[in-house]
Design an enzyme around this catalytic site. Structure first.
Site, short mmCIF file in Angstrom:
data_model
loop_
_atom_site.label_atom_id
_atom_site.label_comp_id
_atom_site.label_asym_id
_atom_site.label_seq_id
_atom_site.Cartn_x
_atom_site.Cartn_y
_atom_site.Cartn_z
N LYS A 182 -1.59 -7.92 -4.36
CA LYS A 182 -2.51 -6.77 -4.22
C LYS A 182 -1.65 -5.52 -4.07
O LYS A 182 -0.84 -5.42 -3.16
CB LYS A 182 -3.41 -6.93 -3.00
N GLN A 191 -13.66 4.07 -1.10
CA GLN A 191 -14.30 2.76 -1.10
C GLN A 191 -15.82 2.95 -1.14
O GLN A 191 -16.37 3.81 -0.46
CB GLN A 191 -13.92 1.98 0.16
N HIS A 208 0.84 -1.20 0.00
CA HIS A 208 0.00 0.00 0.00
C HIS A 208 0.87 1.25 0.00
O HIS A 208 1.89 1.29 0.67
CB HIS A 208 -0.90 0.04 1.24
N ARG A 223 -11.07 1.14 -8.95
CA ARG A 223 -11.73 0.08 -8.18
C ARG A 223 -12.74 -0.66 -9.05
O ARG A 223 -12.87 -1.87 -8.98
CB ARG A 223 -12.44 0.65 -6.96
#
Length: 162
Positions: A76, A142, A50, A115
């Site tokens: 990820k 999100q 991240h 996303r």
């Protein structure tokens, strides 16, 4: 952290999400070599990385991707998008991901498109899933599960089709 990861590994999860920094720091010590432990336990790991400040250059993103590939085929990468170009740059990683199960998108308002599109790219690889909140978002940009379903239904894509 190491004890928590070992406890989680003991229940044989589908994938265990482990930060790249954790793997690197635990693999420097022979007694706590985390990757050897996961292999012995036959646990598949999702190596995650991240960046909460920005989306680095293409060169830096590819270098991190290659470093992560050494530990797992499940990766990820999540960055912070400060503009739409950052979202496009993170999505470009899918062009360089043969043989990987890659989940790559950006956080923040400018990252919302990444996303959504991370699961829809058809010419190259696609993410097997994305992340949504059940109720209140827990990360910048999100969406809730309900918002994600409504959006995918509007573009005529099942949220479970990938």
């Amino acid at each position: 952290r190491l004890n928590s990861l070992k406890k989680m590994a003991a229940v044989n999860p589908m994938l265990l999400d482990v930060e790249l920094g954790t793997i690197k720091s635990c693999n420097n010590n022979e007694k706590t070599n985390l990757m050897d432990y996961f292999k012995k336990q036959q646990v598949r790991i999702l190596v995650s990385w991240h960046n909460f400040k920005n989306t680095p250059s293409n060169k830096k993103l590819r270098a991190v991707l290659e470093e992560m590939r050494a530990y797992s085929n499940y990766i990820k990468m999540v960055t912070t998008a400060n503009d739409i170009e950052d979202s496009i740059r993170i999505l470009d990683l899918y062009k360089n991901a043969p043989g990987l199960v890659l989940i790559a998108f950006a956080m923040g308002e400018s990252g919302i498109l990444s996303r959504i599109f991370s699961t829809l790219l058809k010419r190259t690889a696609t993410a097997p899933f994305t992340y949504a909140a059940l109720e209140k978002p827990i990360a910048p940009g999100q969406m809730t599960l309900e918002q994600m379903k409504r959006l995918y239904n509007r573009i005529d894509v099942s949220p479970c089709s990938n």
